[in-house]
Enzyme design. Structure first.
Site: not given
Length: 235
Positions: A125-127
């Site tokens: 989800a972050e990167s």
């Protein structure tokens, strides 16, 4: 030529121009409809990533609108069959770069006694597993670690061998992000959703709202996104 004849001629010319304009508009509409129908199929095997003004990473496989396409990075191709799991979300394990960082994430999770699927879901989800990702707010790398968080865990802003912040190194980044995640889980009594909300908005925001997910649309969407990835990895 009489004034009446001139009037008839002008009216006829206006009619021709009107018909031409109508035809051009109809043609443009047809092209737009065709583009709308074919775009999802043309791009169905590619993934894009975009970090918004709040530092939240968004990913998808349907081309965004023209207004939202600024800053979008196409990450590459994945097999079309793997784009959607049973829950309708993109499969984290099929995102480009997953195999390169999988071991770092699993090792970091083991070191903190965390479920590796949960750590992998956060990184997705972050990167979207882009180890070079840097948000507009300055979050770094695989797990989008803020420099202040990196320093909290002993990684200062000294450059790595590549001239980047040391926290950009994928193994180090995975360790920092996972340690922070483990601390947040302890702070919020193992509640994954609250820990995720704190990871995104800061622990202070979660405490401010009575240990509830803050009413920030970006944070609420982020928690939902990570939990979708997590549930799909458990299947």
């Amino acid at each position: 030529m009489t004034s009446q004849s001139l009037l008839r001629q002008d009216k006829a010319e206006r009619g021709v121009r009107h018909r031409r304009t109508a035809l051009r508009r109809w043609g443009a509409l047809c092209l737009a409809l065709l583009a709308g129908l074919t775009a999802p199929f043309a791009w169905a095997n590619q993934i894009w990533e975009f970090v918004d003004g709040d530092g939240v990473t968004h990913i998808g496989n349907v081309p965004p609108s023209a207004a939202a396409s600024r800053g979008v990075v196409w990450l590459g191709q994945v097999p079309a069959a793997s784009l959607k799991g049973k829950g309708g979300s993109v499969s984290a394990t099929r995102l480009p770069g997953y195999e390169d960082v999988k071991q770092h994430l699993e090792d970091a999770a083991a070191a903190q006694s965390l479920d590796p699927a949960f750590v992998i879901a956060v990184a997705a989800a972050e990167s979207a597993f882009n180890v070079k990702a840097v948000s507009r707010k300055g979050a770094l790398g695989l797990m989008q670690v803020m420099p202040a968080t990196a320093e909290r865990y002993g990684v200062a802003a000294r450059p790595s061998s590549a001239g980047e912040h040391a926290a950009m190194e994928p193994k180090v980044n995975a360790q920092i992000g996972t340690r922070y995640l483990a601390d947040l889980l302890r702070m919020f009594d193992g509640d994954k959703e609250l820990a995720l909300a704190a990871y995104n908005a800061g622990e202070g925001a979660v405490l401010k709202y009575g240990r509830q997910i803050p009413p920030y649309p970006e944070t609420q969407q982020y928690v939902e996104k990570v939990m979708r990835f997590y549930r799909s990895l458990l299947r």
